[in-house]
Design a protein around this motif. Structure first.
Motif, short mmCIF file in Angstrom:
data_model
loop_
_atom_site.label_atom_id
_atom_site.label_comp_id
_atom_site.label_asym_id
_atom_site.label_seq_id
_atom_site.Cartn_x
_atom_site.Cartn_y
_atom_site.Cartn_z
N UNK A 48 0.83 -1.20 0.00
CA UNK A 48 0.00 0.00 0.00
C UNK A 48 0.87 1.26 0.00
N UNK A 49 1.93 1.26 0.83
CA UNK A 49 2.83 2.41 0.88
C UNK A 49 3.55 2.60 -0.45
N UNK A 50 3.98 1.50 -1.07
CA UNK A 50 4.66 1.59 -2.36
C UNK A 50 3.71 2.11 -3.44
N UNK A 51 2.46 1.66 -3.42
CA UNK A 51 1.49 2.13 -4.40
C UNK A 51 1.21 3.62 -4.23
N UNK A 52 1.10 4.07 -2.97
CA UNK A 52 0.87 5.50 -2.71
C UNK A 52 2.06 6.34 -3.18
N UNK A 53 3.28 5.86 -2.91
CA UNK A 53 4.48 6.58 -3.34
C UNK A 53 4.57 6.65 -4.86
N UNK A 54 4.25 5.54 -5.53
CA UNK A 54 4.27 5.54 -7.00
C UNK A 54 3.23 6.48 -7.57
N UNK A 55 2.06 6.55 -6.93
CA UNK A 55 1.02 7.48 -7.40
C UNK A 55 1.47 8.92 -7.22
N UNK A 56 2.11 9.24 -6.10
CA UNK A 56 2.61 10.60 -5.87
C UNK A 56 3.70 10.96 -6.88
N UNK A 57 4.60 10.02 -7.15
CA UNK A 57 5.67 10.27 -8.11
C UNK A 57 5.11 10.50 -9.52
N UNK A 58 4.13 9.70 -9.89
CA UNK A 58 3.53 9.85 -11.22
C UNK A 58 2.83 11.20 -11.34
N UNK A 59 2.13 11.59 -10.28
CA UNK A 59 1.45 12.88 -10.28
C UNK A 59 2.47 14.02 -10.41
N UNK A 60 3.59 13.91 -9.70
CA UNK A 60 4.64 14.93 -9.77
C UNK A 60 5.29 14.95 -11.15
N UNK A 61 5.50 13.77 -11.75
CA UNK A 61 6.12 13.70 -13.07
C UNK A 61 5.22 14.35 -14.12
N UNK A 62 3.93 14.04 -14.06
CA UNK A 62 2.98 14.62 -15.02
C UNK A 62 2.88 16.13 -14.79
N UNK A 63 2.84 16.54 -13.52
CA UNK A 63 2.76 17.97 -13.21
C UNK A 63 3.98 18.73 -13.67
N UNK A 64 5.15 18.12 -13.52
CA UNK A 64 6.38 18.78 -13.96
C UNK A 64 6.42 18.88 -15.48
N UNK A 65 6.03 17.80 -16.15
CA UNK A 65 6.02 17.84 -17.61
C UNK A 65 5.04 18.88 -18.13
N UNK A 66 3.94 19.07 -17.40
CA UNK A 66 2.93 20.05 -17.82
C UNK A 66 3.32 21.47 -17.44
N UNK A 67 4.36 21.63 -16.63
CA UNK A 67 4.83 22.96 -16.26
C UNK A 67 4.09 23.54 -15.06
N UNK A 68 3.43 22.69 -14.26
CA UNK A 68 2.75 23.19 -13.07
C UNK A 68 3.79 23.68 -12.07
N UNK A 69 3.59 24.87 -11.59
CA UNK A 69 4.59 25.58 -10.77
C UNK A 69 5.00 24.79 -9.53
N UNK A 70 4.06 24.16 -8.84
CA UNK A 70 4.39 23.50 -7.58
C UNK A 70 5.23 22.23 -7.75
N UNK A 71 5.22 21.65 -8.95
CA UNK A 71 6.00 20.43 -9.18
C UNK A 71 7.36 20.71 -9.81
N UNK A 72 7.63 21.94 -10.17
CA UNK A 72 8.90 22.27 -10.83
C UNK A 72 10.03 22.35 -9.83
N UNK A 73 11.25 22.00 -10.25
CA UNK A 73 12.40 22.23 -9.38
C UNK A 73 12.66 23.74 -9.25
#
Length: 187
Positions: A48-73
């Protein structure tokens, strides 16, 4: 008074009523009994913890690719950096051709003719000099446009270098992904 037989006496020593009927545990035994893991160490909890972490990482990856400010470095955050990305992504740059040209040079270097190899490397070096010139020109243009748009004293440092490094990357490999089409220069 009559004495009770010895076997009847042993049966009456065990209390029949409420009581602990065992020796008092030592302090070490009590502490060991209280110890529990902070996180449940079960296979289900780990999955369950691994699935939650993978979901958060995927959300951050998609957000960064889309240029969402909060996910950018940190290096990509801010309106000025967004302006520079849009400025660079709207144009054509020679730096995008360096990687394909290097692959061609590698292929031509396998040809046994020395003249072909020489001219392939010469073409690569000429292209690299033109890329450096394009980087310098783009850097100057970005700085001038940023000063015009944001004001002389409010321009962040490093915008020219940021733009120059983005020109060298092939368009489909840039992160955050380009948000404008070629030719759609920011106003």
């Amino acid at each position: 008074m009559a004495k009770t037989p010895p076997d009847a006496d042993s049966a009456s020593e065990e209390p029949a009523g409420p009581g602990k009927n065992r020796p008092t545990p030592t302090r070490a035994e009590q502490e060991a009994a209280r110890k529990r893991p902070l996180v449940a160490d079960t296979a289900e909890a780990r999955k369950r913890a691994r699935a939650e972490l993978n979901a958060q990482r995927e959300k951050a990856r998609v957000g960064m690719a889309a240029g969402e400010e909060r996910y950018l470095p940190v290096r990509d955050k801010g309106p000025q950096r967004r302006f520079v990305r849009d400025f660079v992504d709207a144009g054509w740059h020679l730096g995008e051709l360096v990687m394909p040209l290097m692959i061609l040079v590698i292929v031509f270097s396998l040809v046994p003719n020395q003249a072909v190899t020489f001219y392939a490397f010469l073409a690569l070096w000429v292209c690299i000099f033109f890329v450096i010139g394009d980087m310098i020109i783009t850097s100057a243009r970005v700085k001038r446009a940023a000063r015009t748009r944001f004001g002389e004293d409010r321009v962040e440092k490093g915008l020219g270098w940021y733009a120059a490094m983005r020109t060298v990357q092939m368009r489909f490999m840039r992160l955050p992904k380009p948000q404008v089409r070629r030719g759609e220069h920011p106003a």
